[in-house]
Design an enzyme around this catalytic site. Structure first.
Site, PDB file in Angstrom:
ATOM      1  N   CYS A 236      -7.670 -34.249  65.727  1.00 18.04           N
ATOM      2  CA  CYS A 236      -8.439 -34.788  64.597  1.00 18.04           C
ATOM      3  C   CYS A 236      -9.620 -35.640  65.041  1.00 18.04           C
ATOM      4  CB  CYS A 236      -7.517 -35.550  63.649  1.00 18.04           C
ATOM      5  SG  CYS A 236      -6.821 -37.088  64.320  1.00 18.04           S
ATOM      6  N   HIS A 284      -4.962 -40.504  61.620  1.00 14.62           N
ATOM      7  CA  HIS A 284      -5.636 -39.247  61.337  1.00 14.62           C
ATOM      8  C   HIS A 284      -7.016 -39.534  60.758  1.00 14.62           C
ATOM      9  CE1 HIS A 284      -5.746 -34.914  60.830  1.00 14.62           C
ATOM     10  NE2 HIS A 284      -6.238 -35.080  59.612  1.00 14.62           N
ATOM     11  N   HIS A 296     -11.123 -30.983  58.728  1.00 14.88           N
ATOM     12  CA  HIS A 296     -10.343 -31.720  59.731  1.00 14.88           C
ATOM     13  C   HIS A 296      -9.480 -30.767  60.535  1.00 14.88           C
ATOM     14  CE1 HIS A 296      -6.364 -32.137  57.305  1.00 14.88           C
ATOM     15  NE2 HIS A 296      -7.086 -31.179  56.770  1.00 14.88           N
TER      16      HIS A 296
END
Length: 322
Positions: A236, A284, A296
């Site tokens: 990420c 994240h 993402h």
């Protein structure tokens, strides 16, 4: 006696593996879990894996900073050593001069000065020589203390790096083991690898944010890969760092560190190129691309894709500083 099919045996094996993987998070059930339940538990395990991945990235950043600090200290030590050597030579020169112009010689020189003016000049010279010697000795002591302190800090940093290196290796082995188990579970469950939704990037004004968004669109469909920042795969924070690097802005490869490096904004201020951070511990991050969506790298076993901004609990929003 009921007949146990191969499929049933495989489902039972997969369920047992998931329970072993999750440990205390999953209490044993009286009946075998359904495929949906196993899939949900697998998602939980993947989420846990992402936490470990971000911890790994955090350690990498710390070790990188440690190397930078070590380089800074080494660069500082070199001129200090040269200064110390120069002061040592200077003290030796002054000492030799003082020896040659000892008390007896000074007295003789003063007696034969010839005039009051010459006598004053010689007295001033002797005073200057004494002051120079004192300054040289003081400078040498300061330089030696600085070198010793810098060397001590460098030794402490080297010991810290050795400890962190061991932790980093242990994290890496743990992640690789988790990935292997998750891959085996996905294979047993027959989880499909769905293709991403591909589309053209939106029309945006020229600038850094537009470059970051276009970069993110070009990565759609590439696999999640822990610790990676391209070009074949990303995790990420690796994706968001690479997107903004393409726009000429450097971000650390860690979601929590990225949150600390950007300007914090409110949801109503979101515009394409901004970053969206998730969960209370910021494990994240995704890149906002407009229309309430992010691009993402979700988690292991999945591909870079679109999701709604609020697909998971949002911690905050940030805008990289140009």
């Amino acid at each position: 006696m009921p007949i146990i099919t191969r499929g049933a045996r495989r489902a039972t094996t997969a369920a047992a593996a998931v329970l072993a993987l999750l440990g205390p998070l999953a209490a044993p059930a009286a009946a075998d879990p359904s495929a949906d339940e196993v899939r949900k538990r697998l998602e939980t395990a993947s989420h846990q894996l992402e936490v470990v991945v971000e911890q790994y990235n955090d350690l990498r950043l710390e070790v990188k900073r440690g190397h930078q600090e070590a380089d800074r200290l080494r660069a500082r030590i070199a001129p200090l050593e040269r200064t110390a050597q120069a002061r040592s030579a200077e003290v030796g020169t002054v000492a030799a001069a003082a020896y040659r112009t000892g008390r007896a010689a000074n007295v003789i020189g003063l007696l034969h000065s010839g005039s009051p003016r010459a006598l004053g000049e010689k007295l001033a010279l002797l005073e200057a020589l004494g002051n120079q010697r004192v300054r040289a000795i003081d400078a040498l002591a300061v330089a030696n203390r600085d070198v010793a302190a810098a060397q001590e800090a460098l030794n402490a940093l080297a010991a810290k790096e050795r400890t962190h290196g061991a932790r980093l290796l242990a994290k890496k082995r743990h992640i690789e083991g988790e990935i292997a188990r998750l891959d085996a579970l996905r294979f047993d469950l027959g989880v499909p690898d769905l293709p991403p939704v591909l589309e053209d990037p939106p029309s945006l004004p020229p600038g850094a944010a537009s470059s970051a968004v276009r970069f993110a669109y070009a990565q759609l469909g590439k696999p999640y890969q822990w610790g990676a920042s391209g070009p074949r795969g990303y995790d990420c924070s690796g994706l968001t760092a690479a997107a903004w690097r393409a726009a000429g802005v450097r971000l650390p490869h860690n979601a929590r560190a990225q949150y600390g490096a950007v300007a914090h904004i409110g949801r109503g201020q979101l515009r394409p190129g901004d970053l969206v951070f998730y969960y209370g511990n910021i494990q994240h991050v995704g890149l906002y691309v407009g229309a309430g969506r992010i691009i993402h790298a979700p988690q292991h076993g999945e591909r870079i894709r679109f999701d709604r901004v609020d697909y998971q609990p949002v911690h905050g929003y940030g805008r990289p500083r140009r």
